[in-house]
Design a protein around this motif. Structure first.
Motif, PDB file in Angstrom:
ATOM      1  N   UNK A   6      15.836 -36.804  64.557  1.00 60.14           N
ATOM      2  CA  UNK A   6      15.177 -37.801  63.725  1.00 60.14           C
ATOM      3  C   UNK A   6      13.972 -37.121  63.092  1.00 60.14           C
ATOM      4  N   UNK A   7      13.903 -37.092  61.786  1.00 58.33           N
ATOM      5  CA  UNK A   7      12.833 -36.365  61.108  1.00 58.33           C
ATOM      6  C   UNK A   7      11.483 -37.045  61.319  1.00 58.33           C
ATOM      7  N   UNK A   8      10.427 -36.255  61.186  1.00 63.85           N
ATOM      8  CA  UNK A   8       9.076 -36.813  61.283  1.00 63.85           C
ATOM      9  C   UNK A   8       8.852 -37.879  60.224  1.00 63.85           C
ATOM     10  N   UNK A   9       9.417 -37.644  59.041  1.00 63.51           N
ATOM     11  CA  UNK A   9       9.228 -38.602  57.953  1.00 63.51           C
ATOM     12  C   UNK A   9       9.835 -39.959  58.322  1.00 63.51           C
ATOM     13  N   UNK A  10      11.014 -39.937  58.967  1.00 63.08           N
ATOM     14  CA  UNK A  10      11.641 -41.193  59.385  1.00 63.08           C
ATOM     15  C   UNK A  10      10.797 -41.900  60.438  1.00 63.08           C
ATOM     16  N   UNK A  11      10.274 -41.118  61.393  1.00 68.99           N
ATOM     17  CA  UNK A  11       9.463 -41.715  62.457  1.00 68.99           C
ATOM     18  C   UNK A  11       8.192 -42.330  61.878  1.00 68.99           C
ATOM     19  N   UNK A  12       7.495 -41.577  61.030  1.00 68.21           N
ATOM     20  CA  UNK A  12       6.235 -42.059  60.469  1.00 68.21           C
ATOM     21  C   UNK A  12       6.429 -43.223  59.513  1.00 68.21           C
TER      22      UNK A  12
END
Length: 426
Positions: free
Chosen positions: A233-239
Motif C-alpha cells: 500500500x503506497x504512502x500516498x494511499x495511506x496519507x
C-alpha cells in the motif's frame, strides 16, 4: 522553554555504541562556548583539534542536527555531546538563536513550506491492468505451492527441519512469485529452532502460513491477508485516508538488521484514544543517518497519524505534526487487561507478532524466568531480555509503569519511568 530530555533519551539517538562513548568525551562544559537554547533549538561551539571550533546545533522540534565537523555519523558526537550538556542543565537559555542557527532554522522552515510537486497525470500513474493480473496469478500459484509444501512437511514429519537452510528454496520460489511478505515469513522460520519447544513453535508457524493461504483464497481477499502476502500500500494511499489526531507517547524504539537492511520500529500510544501505533523507517546497513530520528523515546507528540489498512491497524505514518506536547508518564493497565487488548488484536490479525503495551503497577519478578507481575497476574519476559538489571534497578522493589513490546515469546521491555517521572530507556 521546552522540557529538557534526559541522558537516556539523548543516548538513544546515537547511531552506535562508539558514538555514545565519544559523546560523553565532548559533553563537559569546558569543551563548549557560545552555547544557548530556546524552545526551538540548542546550539554551541565545541573545541576540536583545529583552530576553529565546530559549530553544532539541534532543531528540537525534529529533532534535526547540523554540525560543521566532517563526521559521517548522524547525529555526530558533537550534536550528542551538546544534547548531553543540555540534559545536565549546562546550556543557558537565550532570547533568540544565534545568527547562524536562525539561518539554518529558516532554511528548514522554507523547505517544509515548499509546495509539493504536482502529481503526475492519472494515466501515467495508473497501474497496468495486465501486469496487475499477471502478478495476481503468480502470487496465487506461489501460495498454492506453499500450501502443498506445508502439507508435505506435516505428512513427512518435521525432523528434517533442523537445518537452517531447509527453507531457502521455498523462499526463492515465493520471491519469484512476487509474494515477498510470505517469503519473509518463511525466511524467518529458522529462528524458532533454538528453543527446546521448537517442534510446537514450528508447527504453529506452519499453521499460520496455511491460514494465510486460506485467507488469500477468499473473494475478495481481506486487506490484512493481502498485506501479509506482500501486496504493498503506497504512502500516498495511506496519507489520503482518514487520520487520527492525538497526543502520542513515544514508548520506545528498536533497530533490527536483516539481509543488509536496517528497520527502525518506533512504538507509540495515543494518550486519549489509547490506540497503538508502529512507525517504521528503513535504511541500508551502515547508513543509519537516513533512519527517522524524530520520535525520541519519552517524548509526546501532538500529531495526526494515518494507519495502513487492516483488521487490527497498527502500522502508521505521521501525516501532520502540530508540535510537541508536555511529556508525562503514559496511562497503563494491568497485565490481564493488556493481554485482552493483545487478544483482540490477534482476533483481527492472527499474524500479529508484536504489539505495544503499557503496564501499570508491575514489578520485575523471578519465577524460573523473569516476568512483569502485578495484582492481577504477570507476563513473562522474552528470553532475549536476560536478567533485566536496568529494570530491577529502576524498580528497587516498588511498582513501575513499564512500556514493552508484546511478542508470542514474551515481553521485550522498552522503557520505564522513575519516581520523578523521567523516562528510563531499557
Amino acid at each position: 522553554m521546552i522540557e529538557r530530555w534526559n541522558r537516556d533519551q539523548v543516548l538513544a539517538l546515537a547511531p552506535d555504541a562508539s558514538s555514545q562513548k565519544a559523546a560523553h568525551g565532548v559533553s563537559s562544559p569546558g569543551k563548549w562556548s557560545n552555547t544557548g537554547v530556546t524552545a526551538e533549538a540548542v546550539w554551541g561551539e565545541c573545541k576540536g583539534s583545529g583552530s576553529k571550533p565546530y559549530r553544532a546545533c539541534v532543531d528540537l522540534s525534529g529533532p534535526a542536527y547540523r554540525c560543521s565537523c566532517p563526521s559521517r555519523k548522524f547525529p555526530c558526537k558533537h550534536a550528542l555531546g551538546l544534547l548531553l550538556l543540555w540534559s545536565a542543565d549546562g546550556v543557558p537559555g537565550a532570547d533568540g538563536p544565534a545568527d547562524w542557527v536562525a539561518e539554518w532554522l529558516d532554511q528548514r522552515r522554507a523547505r517544509a513550506e515548499r509546495p509539493a510537486p504536482a502529481p503526475r497525470a492519472a494515466a501515467a500513474a495508473a497501474p497496468d491492468p495486465r501486469r496487475a493480473e499477471q502478478r495476481e496469478q503468480r502470487v496465487a500459484a506461489g501460495l498454492e505451492e506453499l500450501d502443498r509444501w506445508l502439507a508435505d512437511q506435516v505428512r513427512q514429519g518435521i525432523a528434517g527441519s533442523r537445518r537452517h537452510d531447509h527453507w531457502d528454496g521455498l523462499v526463492k520460489r515465493l520471491i519469484d512469485a512476487q509474494a515477498p511478505g510470505a517469503a519473509g515469513t518463511v525466511s524467518r522460520l529458522g529462528t524458532v529452532l533454538g528453543g527446546e519447544d521448537w517442534p510446537a513453535r514450528l508447527l504453529s508457524e506452519y499453521a499460520l502460513l496455511h491460514l494465510l493461504v486460506t485467507a488469500h483464497r477468499r473473494e475478495p481477499p481481506a486487506p490484512t491477508a493481502r498485506g501479509r502476502v506482500g501486496f504493498p500500500t503506497s504512502k500516498e494511499e495511506v496519507l489520503a485516508g482518514e487520520t487520527v489526531r492525538d497526543r502520542w507517547d513515544v514508548l520506545g524504539r528498536r533497530d533490527e538488521e536483516q539481509d543488509r537492511l536496517i528497520t527502525r520500529r518506533a512504538w507509540l500510544r495515543g494518550r486519549t484514544t489509547g490506540r497503538a501505533a508502529l512507525v517504521l523507517s528503513f535504511a541500508p546497513a551502515g547508513q543509519t543517518q537516513t533512519l527517522d530520528a524524530s520520535l525520541v523515546t519519552g517524548m509526546t507528540v501532538d500529531a495526526d497519524l494515518a494507519f495502513y489498512p487492516g483488521s487490527a491497524p497498527l502500522r502508521a505514518l505521521v501525516a501532520t505534526r502540530h508540535g510537541a506536547a508536555p511529556a508525562a508518564v503514559p496511562p497503563g493497565s494491568g497485565p490481564e487487561q493488556a493481554l485482552r487488548e493483545v487478544a483482540a488484536a490477534l482476533a483481527g490479525d492472527p499474524w500479529t507478532d508484536s504489539w505495544p503495551v503499557v503496564l501499570d503497577g508491575v514489578v520485575p519478578l523471578r519465577n524460573g524466568g523473569w516476568l512483569l507481575g502485578g495484582p492481577d497476574g504477570g507476563i513473562p519476559l522474552h528470553p532475549s531480555a536476560g536478567t533485566p538489571w536496568r529494570l530491577v534497578a529502576a524498580s528497587g522493589g516498588r511498582p513501575l509503569t513499564v512500556a514493552a513490546e508484546w511478542t508470542p515469546q514474551g515481553l521485550r521491555p522498552l522503557s520505564t519511568w522513575d519516581e520523578e517521572g523521567r523516562v528510563v530507556v531499557l
